[in-house]
Enzyme design. Structure first.
Site, PDB file in Angstrom:
ATOM      1  N   SER A 155       0.831  -1.202   0.000  1.00 15.33           N
ATOM      2  CA  SER A 155       0.000   0.000   0.000  1.00 15.33           C
ATOM      3  C   SER A 155       0.874   1.264   0.000  1.00 15.33           C
ATOM      4  O   SER A 155       1.702   1.429  -0.899  1.00 15.33           O
ATOM      5  CB  SER A 155      -0.970  -0.042   1.174  1.00 15.33           C
ATOM      6  OG  SER A 155      -1.993   0.912   1.023  1.00 15.33           O
ATOM      7  N   GLU A 249     -10.032  -4.087  -6.374  1.00 16.94           N
ATOM      8  CA  GLU A 249      -9.695  -3.042  -5.407  1.00 16.94           C
ATOM      9  C   GLU A 249      -9.650  -1.657  -6.051  1.00 16.94           C
ATOM     10  O   GLU A 249      -9.426  -1.508  -7.254  1.00 16.94           O
ATOM     11  CB  GLU A 249      -8.372  -3.344  -4.709  1.00 16.94           C
ATOM     12  CG  GLU A 249      -7.131  -3.245  -5.561  1.00 16.94           C
ATOM     13  CD  GLU A 249      -5.864  -3.278  -4.708  1.00 16.94           C
ATOM     14  OE1 GLU A 249      -5.689  -2.354  -3.898  1.00 16.94           O
ATOM     15  OE2 GLU A 249      -5.068  -4.220  -4.854  1.00 16.94           O
ATOM     16  N   HIS A 279      -7.342  -5.562  -0.775  1.00 18.84           N
ATOM     17  CA  HIS A 279      -6.200  -4.661  -0.927  1.00 18.84           C
ATOM     18  C   HIS A 279      -5.034  -5.172  -0.075  1.00 18.84           C
ATOM     19  O   HIS A 279      -5.189  -5.526   1.090  1.00 18.84           O
ATOM     20  CB  HIS A 279      -6.622  -3.263  -0.464  1.00 18.84           C
ATOM     21  CG  HIS A 279      -5.519  -2.264  -0.374  1.00 18.84           C
ATOM     22  ND1 HIS A 279      -4.866  -1.763  -1.468  1.00 18.84           N
ATOM     23  CD2 HIS A 279      -4.937  -1.670   0.718  1.00 18.84           C
ATOM     24  CE1 HIS A 279      -3.958  -0.898  -1.086  1.00 18.84           C
ATOM     25  NE2 HIS A 279      -3.969  -0.838   0.240  1.00 18.84           N
TER      26      HIS A 279
END
Length: 311
Positions: A155, A249, A279
């Site tokens: 991320s 996502e 995610h």
């Protein structure tokens, strides 16, 4: 290499998606403060993320006052991982991600390093980036050959890893052997079409709060600065890069557009787009068979690039 994988989601994957959709995503949408978000993340990490057998955690200062962890497994080769945790630059840390990194250290046969980079809003951009680049310099200063270092993250941490590699090239530092990123956040302007197109199929992130998160970090700085959004920067051709994202996502296009840009630049890219996964799904480790499968795929890919792990 690229491609969308058709797959039947495991039972655990289906249960996890339901829990994220009906519990975690609404909870994140309701959270009133950054500190509440941090405490919630820590509690859930302690409850659900279990350390693998044989992992050893050693607190270290990678350089000066930059705290971190050195993580090893039963067999450790000459290879090193430098991992940056996710959490939107406002939460997450050594405690929330160390079990994932331990799984990677064991599966890859590597010595893994994590850094507790400074978080926003107390420490806005470019604090996290500065700490990430300092951590990479710190490993080199310890005498670790850059050719045995793979830099990665999930991320926001995946975006940070990509930004650090690009900055290392711009500063003429010796480059790492490889880079990897799980569902990287590469565009803080949120201009990818998937942000809104996948807002409903996204099982974890409340997209309506996206600019609130980026504002905590940027605090008036440019969202297109390449140290914040590596999608808008230059990237070295000679660092092979492994990227993953889920087709459902919201940040799917952060990966796809980054992969396209790197390929156009001549970079070797291994892009994995999976179906119906959350995610940054590798963070779920042994809870999720698909997470361990992705970690194993990364380990094999790193070895294929000539990285000296014990795989």
């Amino acid at each position: 290499m690229a491609g969308d994988r058709g797959q039947t989601l495991s039972l655990r994957g289906r249960v996890l998606n339901a829990a994220l959709t009906h519990v975690e995503k609404p909870a994140l949408a309701r959270i009133a403060s950054v500190e509440e978000a941090r405490q919630s993340f820590r509690r859930k990490a302690r409850l659900f993320f279990r350390s693998p057998r044989g992992a050893t955690y050693t607190p270290v200062n990678i350089v000066r006052d930059l705290p971190g962890l050195r993580i090893t497994g039963p067999e450790t080769g000459a290879a090193h991982l430098l991992y940056f945790h996710g959490g939107g630059y406002i939460m997450g840390g050594l405690d929330t991600h160390k079990t994932l990194v331990a799984q990677m250290a064991i599966r890859c046969g590597a010595c893994a390093w994590m850094t507790s980079y400074r978080l926003a809003p107390e420490h806005p951009f470019p604090a996290a980036f500065d700490d990430g680049l300092v951590a990479y310099r710190g490993l080199i200063e310890r005498g670790i050959s850059p050719d045995q270092i793979a830099i990665g993250g999930d991320s926001a941490g995946g975006g940070l890893a990509l930004a650090v590699v690009a900055a290392a090239a711009a500063e003429n530092l010796p480059l790492p052997h490889a880079c990897f990123a799980f569902s990287p956040w590469t565009d803080l302007t949120f201009s990818g079409a998937s942000v809104l197109a996948n807002a409903k199929t996204e099982v974890m992130l409340p997209i309506a709060r996206r600019f609130e998160i980026s504002d905590y970090y940027l605090q008036g700085q440019s969202a297109v600065h390449p140290h914040a959004s590596p999608l808008f920067g230059d990237y070295p051709v000679d660092v092979p890069t492994f990227l993953t994202a889920s087709a459902t996502e919201a940040l799917l296009d952060d990966t796809r557009r980054m992969a396209d840009k790197l390929r156009a630049n001549g970079t070797l890219v291994h892009e994995v787009i999976e179906q119906n996964l959350p995610h940054a799904w590798p963070i779920f480790g042994r809870m999720l068979p698909e997470a361990m499968g992705t970690i194993d795929t990364l380990a094999r890919w790193l070895v294929d690039q000539g990285w000296d792990g014990k795989r």
